[in-house]
Design an enzyme around this catalytic site. Sequence first.
Site, mmCIF file in Angstrom:
data_model
loop_
_atom_site.group_PDB
_atom_site.id
_atom_site.type_symbol
_atom_site.label_atom_id
_atom_site.label_comp_id
_atom_site.label_asym_id
_atom_site.label_seq_id
_atom_site.Cartn_x
_atom_site.Cartn_y
_atom_site.Cartn_z
ATOM 1 N N ASP A 1 0.923 -1.282 0.064
ATOM 2 C CA ASP A 1 0.013 0.044 0.154
ATOM 3 C C ASP A 1 0.797 1.304 0.158
ATOM 4 O OD1 ASP A 1 -2.256 -1.578 0.172
ATOM 5 O OD2 ASP A 1 -2.393 -1.584 2.330
ATOM 6 N N TYR B 1 6.971 -9.993 6.742
ATOM 7 C CA TYR B 1 6.907 -8.568 6.901
ATOM 8 C C TYR B 1 7.460 -8.247 8.434
ATOM 9 C CZ TYR B 1 3.735 -8.056 3.123
ATOM 10 O OH TYR B 1 3.054 -7.861 1.942
#
EC number: 5.4.99.12
Length: 248
Positions: free
Chosen positions: A53, A111
């Site tokens: 994003d 992540y």
Amino acid sequence: MVRYKATISYDGTLFSGFQRQPNARSIQEEIEKTLLRLNSGIPVTVHGAGRTDAGVHAYGQVIHFDLPQERDPEKLRFGLDTQCPDDIDIVSIELVSEEFHARYSKHIKTYEFLVDAGRPKNPMMRNYAIHYPYPLSLALMQEAAMELVGTHDFTGFTASGTSVENKVRTITQASVSIDEKTGFYVFAFSGNGFLYKQVRNMVGTLLKIGNGRMPVSQAKTVLESRDRNLAGPTVAGNGLYLKEIRYE
């Protein structure tokens, strides 16, 4: 056509995200524009493993693209790297079979999320970590993070309105630690796939648990209830990093 796999890193601060979109700057579009020049004006489509994003960074994003001829991977990497914007780095390029697909070939993503809990905050890191100026218990967050490991329906940790029907994912590793050099909290998650905003919602929940505003059992409660309203807030994307992608 010859298929190439590339590992790239980028500073996501000035991007609207990885995926190409109208009237906004994206990593995909910047790389495709550079490949257009390197491919004699013939368009090249870039496929990414993860569609990060706006504001999200990457150390180990993986992409693939096809070119009409075989080129020396290192020379191609150098040409692509030097002509891409400074906030994108082409780490490596290799030749792969036509069966390889950056997104759909089986892989594990890792992540990391950085939280600056210091007071005063570090303004130099405002684009690279979120600031959370409240007391945190590392032990409570570590205990709660373990509840996320395994195969679960993560409906309660995804953004509402997502079009993905199957929300079952497997997390193989979830940890919370403190970076001794910076003092930042480091949240790390590895798994076979993540839903939209899942990592940011899990971090938001763990922070509330660490601050004592939610019980340690809340992570398990969110999983079992599949109720997004019981989870913590969605933290900002600037602390999130796509660290690594490992293919089988």
